[in-house]
Scaffold this motif. Structure first.
Motif, PDB file in Angstrom:
ATOM      1  N   ARG A  17       0.857  -1.101  -0.216  1.00 13.70           N
ATOM      2  CA  ARG A  17      -0.093  -0.046  -0.064  1.00 13.70           C
ATOM      3  C   ARG A  17       0.718   1.224   0.135  1.00 13.70           C
ATOM      4  NH1 ARG A  17      -3.059   3.553  -1.183  1.00 13.70           N
ATOM      5  NH2 ARG A  17      -4.514   4.475   0.006  1.00 13.70           N
ATOM      6  N   LEU A  18       1.810   1.402   0.792  1.00 13.38           N
ATOM      7  CA  LEU A  18       2.720   2.348   0.870  1.00 13.38           C
ATOM      8  C   LEU A  18       3.597   2.527  -0.367  1.00 13.38           C
ATOM      9  CD1 LEU A  18       3.855   4.879   2.665  1.00 13.38           C
ATOM     10  CD2 LEU A  18       5.598   3.222   3.287  1.00 13.38           C
ATOM     11  N   ALA A  19       4.015   1.419  -1.144  1.00 13.05           N
ATOM     12  CA  ALA A  19       4.768   1.636  -2.601  1.00 13.05           C
ATOM     13  C   ALA A  19       3.412   2.340  -3.465  1.00 13.05           C
ATOM     14  CB  ALA A  19       5.095   0.346  -2.935  1.00 13.05           C
ATOM     15  N   GLU A  20       2.365   1.694  -3.534  1.00 14.26           N
ATOM     16  CA  GLU A  20       1.195   2.485  -4.426  1.00 14.26           C
ATOM     17  C   GLU A  20       1.173   4.183  -3.900  1.00 14.26           C
ATOM     18  OE1 GLU A  20      -3.507   2.445  -4.798  1.00 14.26           O
ATOM     19  OE2 GLU A  20      -2.781   0.577  -3.872  1.00 14.26           O
ATOM     20  N   VAL A  21       1.189   4.190  -2.780  1.00 12.61           N
ATOM     21  CA  VAL A  21       1.250   5.760  -2.140  1.00 12.61           C
ATOM     22  C   VAL A  21       2.375   6.579  -2.868  1.00 12.61           C
ATOM     23  CG1 VAL A  21       1.310   7.481  -0.405  1.00 12.61           C
ATOM     24  CG2 VAL A  21      -0.388   5.705  -0.244  1.00 12.61           C
ATOM     25  N   TYR A  22       3.382   5.976  -2.794  1.00 14.04           N
ATOM     26  CA  TYR A  22       4.697   6.663  -3.347  1.00 14.04           C
ATOM     27  C   TYR A  22       4.421   6.772  -4.878  1.00 14.04           C
ATOM     28  CZ  TYR A  22       7.214   5.908   1.134  1.00 14.04           C
ATOM     29  OH  TYR A  22       7.598   5.788   2.378  1.00 14.04           O
ATOM     30  N   ALA A  23       4.269   5.641  -5.423  1.00 19.56           N
ATOM     31  CA  ALA A  23       3.979   5.792  -7.041  1.00 19.56           C
ATOM     32  C   ALA A  23       2.825   6.875  -7.412  1.00 19.56           C
ATOM     33  CB  ALA A  23       3.557   4.417  -7.512  1.00 19.56           C
ATOM     34  N   PHE A  44       8.981  -5.744  -4.457  1.00 20.73           N
ATOM     35  CA  PHE A  44       8.060  -6.645  -4.936  1.00 20.73           C
ATOM     36  C   PHE A  44       8.290  -6.610  -6.530  1.00 20.73           C
ATOM     37  CE2 PHE A  44       6.252  -4.922  -0.887  1.00 20.73           C
ATOM     38  CZ  PHE A  44       6.203  -6.001  -0.247  1.00 20.73           C
ATOM     39  N   ALA A  45       8.251  -7.691  -7.251  1.00 17.70           N
ATOM     40  CA  ALA A  45       8.501  -7.638  -8.810  1.00 17.70           C
ATOM     41  C   ALA A  45       7.259  -7.008  -9.485  1.00 17.70           C
ATOM     42  CB  ALA A  45       8.595  -9.091  -9.184  1.00 17.70           C
ATOM     43  N   ASP A  46       6.006  -7.087  -8.931  1.00 15.46           N
ATOM     44  CA  ASP A  46       4.829  -6.628  -9.576  1.00 15.46           C
ATOM     45  C   ASP A  46       4.977  -5.100  -9.361  1.00 15.46           C
ATOM     46  OD1 ASP A  46       4.139  -7.298  -6.768  1.00 15.46           O
ATOM     47  OD2 ASP A  46       2.197  -6.465  -7.270  1.00 15.46           O
ATOM     48  N   VAL A  47       5.415  -4.438  -8.344  1.00 11.53           N
ATOM     49  CA  VAL A  47       5.403  -3.041  -8.268  1.00 11.53           C
ATOM     50  C   VAL A  47       6.457  -2.443  -9.052  1.00 11.53           C
ATOM     51  CG1 VAL A  47       6.298  -1.287  -6.459  1.00 11.53           C
ATOM     52  CG2 VAL A  47       4.808  -3.125  -5.597  1.00 11.53           C
ATOM     53  N   HIS A  48       7.534  -3.011  -9.360  1.00  9.61           N
ATOM     54  CA  HIS A  48       8.530  -2.558 -10.229  1.00  9.61           C
ATOM     55  C   HIS A  48       8.007  -2.544 -11.661  1.00  9.61           C
ATOM     56  CE1 HIS A  48      11.572  -4.890  -7.421  1.00  9.61           C
ATOM     57  NE2 HIS A  48      11.077  -3.771  -6.820  1.00  9.61           N
ATOM     58  N   ALA A  56       6.422   6.878 -18.447  1.00 10.82           N
ATOM     59  CA  ALA A  56       7.164   6.997 -19.675  1.00 10.82           C
ATOM     60  C   ALA A  56       8.827   7.335 -19.399  1.00 10.82           C
ATOM     61  CB  ALA A  56       6.765   8.297 -20.470  1.00 10.82           C
ATOM     62  N   ARG A  57       9.052   8.103 -18.363  1.00 12.12           N
ATOM     63  CA  ARG A  57      10.529   8.023 -18.233  1.00 12.12           C
ATOM     64  C   ARG A  57      10.742   7.634 -16.677  1.00 12.12           C
ATOM     65  NH1 ARG A  57      12.436  13.939 -18.174  1.00 12.12           N
ATOM     66  NH2 ARG A  57      14.404  12.764 -18.088  1.00 12.12           N
ATOM     67  N   TYR A  58      11.308   6.483 -16.648  1.00  9.13           N
ATOM     68  CA  TYR A  58      11.618   5.718 -15.444  1.00  9.13           C
ATOM     69  C   TYR A  58      12.849   5.169 -15.516  1.00  9.13           C
ATOM     70  CZ  TYR A  58      10.485   1.907 -11.798  1.00  9.13           C
ATOM     71  OH  TYR A  58      10.451   1.215 -10.855  1.00  9.13           O
ATOM     72  N   LEU A  59      13.229   5.696 -14.221  1.00  7.71           N
ATOM     73  CA  LEU A  59      14.768   4.873 -14.128  1.00  7.71           C
ATOM     74  C   LEU A  59      15.025   4.410 -12.643  1.00  7.71           C
ATOM     75  CD1 LEU A  59      17.834   5.064 -14.785  1.00  7.71           C
ATOM     76  CD2 LEU A  59      17.962   6.966 -13.530  1.00  7.71           C
ATOM     77  N   GLU A  60      14.974   2.929 -13.074  1.00  9.11           N
ATOM     78  CA  GLU A  60      15.134   2.263 -11.434  1.00  9.11           C
ATOM     79  C   GLU A  60      16.560   2.049 -11.191  1.00  9.11           C
ATOM     80  OE1 GLU A  60      12.119  -1.251 -10.972  1.00  9.11           O
ATOM     81  OE2 GLU A  60      13.924  -2.394 -11.391  1.00  9.11           O
ATOM     82  N   VAL A  61      16.695   2.351  -9.959  1.00 10.63           N
ATOM     83  CA  VAL A  61      18.169   2.362  -9.372  1.00 10.63           C
ATOM     84  C   VAL A  61      18.192   1.478  -8.341  1.00 10.63           C
ATOM     85  CG1 VAL A  61      20.023   3.527  -8.486  1.00 10.63           C
ATOM     86  CG2 VAL A  61      18.577   4.718 -10.152  1.00 10.63           C
ATOM     87  N   LEU A  62      19.084   0.494  -8.188  1.00 10.48           N
ATOM     88  CA  LEU A  62      19.280  -0.454  -7.155  1.00 10.48           C
ATOM     89  C   LEU A  62      20.381  -0.191  -6.300  1.00 10.48           C
ATOM     90  CD1 LEU A  62      18.497  -3.013  -5.575  1.00 10.48           C
ATOM     91  CD2 LEU A  62      19.678  -4.236  -7.165  1.00 10.48           C
ATOM     92  N   LEU A  94      14.697  -6.902 -11.377  1.00  6.57           N
ATOM     93  CA  LEU A  94      15.458  -7.850 -12.306  1.00  6.57           C
ATOM     94  C   LEU A  94      16.013  -6.871 -13.498  1.00  6.57           C
ATOM     95  CD1 LEU A  94      12.877 -10.621 -12.464  1.00  6.57           C
ATOM     96  CD2 LEU A  94      15.021 -10.796 -11.333  1.00  6.57           C
ATOM     97  N   ALA A  95      15.526  -5.744 -13.550  1.00  7.29           N
ATOM     98  CA  ALA A  95      15.842  -4.937 -14.780  1.00  7.29           C
ATOM     99  C   ALA A  95      16.266  -3.380 -14.583  1.00  7.29           C
ATOM    100  CB  ALA A  95      14.716  -4.892 -15.694  1.00  7.29           C
ATOM    101  N   ALA A  96      17.002  -3.285 -13.025  1.00 10.48           N
ATOM    102  CA  ALA A  96      17.442  -1.666 -12.937  1.00 10.48           C
ATOM    103  C   ALA A  96      18.219  -1.343 -13.907  1.00 10.48           C
ATOM    104  CB  ALA A  96      17.922  -2.111 -11.506  1.00 10.48           C
TER     105      ALA A  96
END
Length: 124
Positions: A17-23, A44-48, A56-62, A94-96
């Motif tokens: 739920r908190l991940a949804e709020v951040y998004a 959580f993979a489904d959140v990623h 559209a412009r998403y940069l995932e950093v691990l 998996l795809a950061a």
């Protein structure tokens, strides 16, 4: 889009739920032309995947470090609260686009790498 209130908690449901709020907060900022930087421990993979589809412009950093360093940094658990990586399975990205060792670089170096990568993505 729901932004708040949350009600607290450390279980998987509350963390999702908190991940949804951040998004949602990031989406609201993005809709106004603002670049949103969100630091979250949403393993959580489904959140990623949902975030990748949504923006559209998403940069995932691990930010990663070895297990000994992670243990050293681990906050003292709240009594009885489930912990990610122990009680809740951690689903590492998996795809950061960028994976940085936070045990080998300073916060300033990490920040500079992220800003540089964001600029490269913007200019591409």
């Amino acid at each position: 889009a729901a932004l708040a209130p949350l009600g607290g908690g450390y279980g998987e449901r509350e963390r999702r739920r908190l991940a949804e709020v951040y998004a949602n907060l990031a989406a609201d900022a993005s809709a106004q032309g603002i670049t949103a930087v969100v630091a979250t421990v949403s393993l959580f993979a489904d959140v990623h995947a949902r975030n990748r589809e949504r923006f559209a412009r998403y940069l995932e950093v691990l930010l990663a470090c070895d297990e000994a360093e992670r243990e050293r940094r681990r906050p003292r658990p709240v009594d009885g609260a489930p912990e990610v990586g122990r009680d809740i399975p951690a689903e590492w990205p998996l795809a950061a686009e960028l994976r940085l060792d936070s045990g080998a670089a300073s916060p300033a170096q990490i920040g500079a790498r992220i800003v540089a990568r964001w600029g490269e993505a913007r200019d591409a």
